[in-house]
Design a protein around this motif. Sequence first.
Motif, PDB file in Angstrom:
ATOM      1  N   ALA A 173       3.646  81.649 -28.433  1.00 58.46           N
ATOM      2  CA  ALA A 173       3.279  80.475 -27.666  1.00 58.46           C
ATOM      3  C   ALA A 173       3.830  80.465 -26.224  1.00 58.46           C
ATOM      4  CB  ALA A 173       3.786  78.998 -28.515  1.00 58.46           C
ATOM      5  N   ILE A 174       5.023  80.847 -26.299  1.00 56.99           N
ATOM      6  CA  ILE A 174       5.558  80.662 -24.749  1.00 56.99           C
ATOM      7  C   ILE A 174       5.029  81.938 -23.894  1.00 56.99           C
ATOM      8  CG2 ILE A 174       7.677  80.559 -23.410  1.00 56.99           C
ATOM      9  CD1 ILE A 174       9.131  79.881 -26.433  1.00 56.99           C
ATOM     10  N   GLU A 175       4.956  83.034 -24.606  1.00 57.87           N
ATOM     11  CA  GLU A 175       4.247  84.200 -23.757  1.00 57.87           C
ATOM     12  C   GLU A 175       2.762  83.605 -23.454  1.00 57.87           C
ATOM     13  OE1 GLU A 175       4.012  87.820 -22.387  1.00 57.87           O
ATOM     14  OE2 GLU A 175       5.586  87.608 -23.623  1.00 57.87           O
ATOM     15  N   ALA A 176       1.869  83.181 -24.067  1.00 54.96           N
ATOM     16  CA  ALA A 176       0.640  82.610 -23.474  1.00 54.96           C
ATOM     17  C   ALA A 176       0.704  81.576 -22.489  1.00 54.96           C
ATOM     18  CB  ALA A 176      -0.148  81.777 -24.750  1.00 54.96           C
ATOM     19  N   ALA A 177       1.766  80.932 -22.700  1.00 60.07           N
ATOM     20  CA  ALA A 177       1.938  79.768 -21.646  1.00 60.07           C
ATOM     21  C   ALA A 177       2.445  80.327 -20.260  1.00 60.07           C
ATOM     22  CB  ALA A 177       3.041  78.680 -22.014  1.00 60.07           C
ATOM     23  N   THR A 178       3.134  81.486 -20.322  1.00 58.74           N
ATOM     24  CA  THR A 178       3.607  81.972 -19.366  1.00 58.74           C
ATOM     25  C   THR A 178       2.411  82.674 -18.661  1.00 58.74           C
ATOM     26  OG1 THR A 178       5.924  82.421 -20.208  1.00 58.74           O
ATOM     27  CG2 THR A 178       5.280  83.757 -18.316  1.00 58.74           C
ATOM     28  N   ASP A 179       1.742  83.291 -19.335  1.00 57.16           N
ATOM     29  CA  ASP A 179       0.548  84.160 -18.528  1.00 57.16           C
ATOM     30  C   ASP A 179      -0.311  83.273 -17.815  1.00 57.16           C
ATOM     31  OD1 ASP A 179       1.261  86.526 -19.583  1.00 57.16           O
ATOM     32  OD2 ASP A 179      -0.068  86.488 -21.515  1.00 57.16           O
ATOM     33  N   PHE A 180      -0.589  81.804 -18.432  1.00 57.35           N
ATOM     34  CA  PHE A 180      -1.251  80.861 -17.881  1.00 57.35           C
ATOM     35  C   PHE A 180      -0.752  80.479 -16.683  1.00 57.35           C
ATOM     36  CE2 PHE A 180      -2.243  76.391 -16.928  1.00 57.35           C
ATOM     37  CZ  PHE A 180      -3.454  76.450 -16.862  1.00 57.35           C
ATOM     38  N   CYS A 181       0.603  79.948 -16.584  1.00 56.22           N
ATOM     39  CA  CYS A 181       1.374  79.572 -15.433  1.00 56.22           C
ATOM     40  C   CYS A 181       1.512  80.678 -14.665  1.00 56.22           C
ATOM     41  CB  CYS A 181       2.819  79.447 -15.850  1.00 56.22           C
ATOM     42  SG  CYS A 181       3.103  77.989 -17.027  1.00 56.22           S
ATOM     43  N   ILE A 182       1.507  81.943 -14.761  1.00 59.87           N
ATOM     44  CA  ILE A 182       1.451  82.999 -13.614  1.00 59.87           C
ATOM     45  C   ILE A 182       0.044  82.935 -12.849  1.00 59.87           C
ATOM     46  CG2 ILE A 182       1.219  85.571 -13.425  1.00 59.87           C
ATOM     47  CD1 ILE A 182       3.347  85.918 -15.832  1.00 59.87           C
ATOM     48  N   GLU A 183      -1.040  82.875 -13.688  1.00 54.58           N
ATOM     49  CA  GLU A 183      -2.276  82.697 -12.905  1.00 54.58           C
ATOM     50  C   GLU A 183      -2.459  81.358 -12.199  1.00 54.58           C
ATOM     51  OE1 GLU A 183      -5.840  83.802 -11.452  1.00 54.58           O
ATOM     52  OE2 GLU A 183      -4.400  85.005 -12.638  1.00 54.58           O
ATOM     53  N   TYR A 184      -1.777  80.275 -12.662  1.00 57.09           N
ATOM     54  CA  TYR A 184      -2.017  79.117 -11.891  1.00 57.09           C
ATOM     55  C   TYR A 184      -1.199  79.327 -10.487  1.00 57.09           C
ATOM     56  CZ  TYR A 184      -2.381  74.081 -10.932  1.00 57.09           C
ATOM     57  OH  TYR A 184      -2.417  72.922 -10.318  1.00 57.09           O
ATOM     58  N   GLY A 185       0.207  79.626 -10.834  1.00 56.45           N
ATOM     59  CA  GLY A 185       0.858  79.820  -9.547  1.00 56.45           C
ATOM     60  C   GLY A 185       0.260  80.884  -8.573  1.00 56.45           C
ATOM     61  N   ARG A 186      -0.245  81.934  -8.981  1.00 51.79           N
ATOM     62  CA  ARG A 186      -0.743  82.862  -8.008  1.00 51.79           C
ATOM     63  C   ARG A 186      -2.277  82.324  -7.332  1.00 51.79           C
ATOM     64  NH1 ARG A 186      -1.149  88.118 -12.080  1.00 51.79           N
ATOM     65  NH2 ARG A 186       0.961  89.135 -11.303  1.00 51.79           N
ATOM     66  N   GLN A 187      -2.844  81.293  -7.931  1.00 52.10           N
ATOM     67  CA  GLN A 187      -3.859  80.563  -7.373  1.00 52.10           C
ATOM     68  C   GLN A 187      -3.364  79.654  -6.453  1.00 52.10           C
ATOM     69  OE1 GLN A 187      -7.079  81.369  -7.338  1.00 52.10           O
ATOM     70  NE2 GLN A 187      -6.536  83.233  -8.899  1.00 52.10           N
ATOM     71  N   GLN A 188      -2.328  78.749  -6.581  1.00 48.34           N
ATOM     72  CA  GLN A 188      -1.681  77.826  -5.748  1.00 48.34           C
ATOM     73  C   GLN A 188      -1.089  78.882  -4.398  1.00 48.34           C
ATOM     74  OE1 GLN A 188       1.444  76.136  -8.037  1.00 48.34           O
ATOM     75  NE2 GLN A 188       0.234  74.338  -8.549  1.00 48.34           N
ATOM     76  N   VAL A 189      -0.554  80.109  -4.664  1.00 47.81           N
ATOM     77  CA  VAL A 189      -0.012  80.808  -3.530  1.00 47.81           C
ATOM     78  C   VAL A 189      -1.381  81.030  -2.646  1.00 47.81           C
ATOM     79  CG1 VAL A 189       1.049  82.839  -2.874  1.00 47.81           C
ATOM     80  CG2 VAL A 189       1.965  81.435  -4.659  1.00 47.81           C
ATOM     81  N   ALA A 190      -2.565  81.618  -3.319  1.00 43.45           N
ATOM     82  CA  ALA A 190      -3.542  81.959  -2.586  1.00 43.45           C
ATOM     83  C   ALA A 190      -4.136  80.863  -1.873  1.00 43.45           C
ATOM     84  CB  ALA A 190      -4.514  82.549  -3.640  1.00 43.45           C
ATOM     85  N   ALA A 191      -4.182  79.667  -2.401  1.00 48.01           N
ATOM     86  CA  ALA A 191      -4.569  78.363  -1.722  1.00 48.01           C
ATOM     87  C   ALA A 191      -3.801  78.103  -0.556  1.00 48.01           C
ATOM     88  CB  ALA A 191      -4.418  77.202  -2.569  1.00 48.01           C
ATOM     89  N   GLY A 192      -2.563  78.583  -0.210  1.00 49.39           N
ATOM     90  CA  GLY A 192      -1.759  78.242   0.847  1.00 49.39           C
ATOM     91  C   GLY A 192      -0.291  77.747   0.697  1.00 49.39           C
ATOM     92  N   ALA A 193       0.277  77.620  -0.657  1.00 46.12           N
ATOM     93  CA  ALA A 193       1.417  77.250  -0.911  1.00 46.12           C
ATOM     94  C   ALA A 193       2.462  78.076  -0.401  1.00 46.12           C
ATOM     95  CB  ALA A 193       1.557  77.032  -2.500  1.00 46.12           C
ATOM     96  N   HIS A 194       3.556  77.510   0.405  1.00 44.91           N
ATOM     97  CA  HIS A 194       4.539  78.236   0.965  1.00 44.91           C
ATOM     98  C   HIS A 194       5.576  78.724  -0.170  1.00 44.91           C
ATOM     99  CE1 HIS A 194       3.233  76.188   4.464  1.00 44.91           C
ATOM    100  NE2 HIS A 194       3.756  77.254   5.349  1.00 44.91           N
ATOM    101  N   MET A 195       5.998  77.645  -1.190  1.00 44.41           N
ATOM    102  CA  MET A 195       6.957  78.083  -2.450  1.00 44.41           C
ATOM    103  C   MET A 195       6.106  77.394  -3.537  1.00 44.41           C
ATOM    104  SD  MET A 195      10.618  77.454  -0.699  1.00 44.41           S
ATOM    105  CE  MET A 195       9.903  76.420   0.729  1.00 44.41           C
ATOM    106  N   LEU A 196       6.696  77.624  -4.628  1.00 48.49           N
ATOM    107  CA  LEU A 196       6.479  76.988  -5.785  1.00 48.49           C
ATOM    108  C   LEU A 196       7.522  76.338  -6.432  1.00 48.49           C
ATOM    109  CD1 LEU A 196       4.009  79.681  -7.718  1.00 48.49           C
ATOM    110  CD2 LEU A 196       3.399  77.731  -5.940  1.00 48.49           C
ATOM    111  N   PHE A 197       7.242  75.310  -7.221  1.00 49.01           N
ATOM    112  CA  PHE A 197       8.441  74.589  -7.782  1.00 49.01           C
ATOM    113  C   PHE A 197       8.025  74.459  -9.374  1.00 49.01           C
ATOM    114  CE2 PHE A 197      10.167  70.120  -8.650  1.00 49.01           C
ATOM    115  CZ  PHE A 197      11.357  70.363  -8.490  1.00 49.01           C
TER     116      PHE A 197
END
Length: 369
Positions: A173-197
């Motif tokens: 379960a945690i592995e699946a959640a991590t994979d999702f979070c990684i993709e969402y984080g990458r999209q936030q960075v691609a959109a222009g985020a300087h950092m993630l929280f």
Amino acid sequence: MEEMTCARRALAAVLGGRVDYVPPANPLAQTTKELMEFCGASWPKAHRDPKMMADLAAAPYEVCGIEAARPQFDISLEAEVLGCKLDWNKPDRPPVTGPAYKDPKDISWDDKFYEKDRAAVVCQAISILRERYCGDLPIIPVITAPFTVAGHIMGVEKLVMMTVTDPEKAHMAIEAATDFCIEYGRQQVAAGAHMLFPADPSASGDLISPETYKEFVLPYHKKFARAVSAPKILHMCGHTEKLLPLIKQSGMDCFSFDAPPAWFVRQELGNEMQCLGSLDVIDLMPNGTPQQVYDRTAECIRQGVDVVGTACDVSNGTPLANLKAYVRACRETPIPDQCDIDDCVRAYGRAKAKNLKAMADYKIEGGAF
């Protein structure tokens, strides 16, 4: 030193560089009544309208001078994308009503989730802010971290029980959640985020042991840190004192803390990780005087924090005067001179000595130290 832009100052502080002053780059939500009135924001529209989200995220900077914009105002969005229902009767930060899965092998999501619904709104708000401020105001969106996401979609009690009774499924379960979070984080960075929280409140030391953190949280913090190429500020609520030796192995760049004294966090993290903290949001920020907020901010700086921020999201009724006092203290409080050993020892020693009695009293009362 020449005056820095807000973005350069925050990035330098989070990555361990030189700054002209400790930045008031607070990445916790500051959606107070007065700030919402300033930008004409309302619930729940601010969750679903990208321009309103951007305006509200920037309001703390525009009104109070807080040097960060934090789009996405809740930590339930990720669970919603993964199938959970939210309680919109509490529109400011809608909670998850219940789990979405019984078996972690069934966890799935739309590959283009970031182009739809609220995830798309967050990415659009990030892009609006990046263009509006020409990159000079640091954009630090929250992203709910893997252990908390897994708890939302599986049920927190069930997940914690699985760590004991069926660790293989817990990891799945945690592995699946991590994979999702990684993709969402990458999209936030691609959109222009300087950092993630990344915020992981379910991994608090108030809820799990260091042993559980080491086996079921730390590997996924490391995986997320490696996979998303932007500076990351890890936030965990409550008493994390016993977790600090493990947190500094996470690969995250900075730790945003709640309950521990600032000097203790600085001591435990050493030079291996930066730290952000920690203005109380239960009493100090909503009920204290501006002078009390100013003094606490200055104390955090003297105790060695790299960024001053709040311990958690600020309450709706927090006065603007207190937010402005926090900013003023950051700009006016000298940083201990890192090139002067005696100056650092004096500053750290004063801070530590001031807290020894408080720590002793806390131990007597059965606290976490």
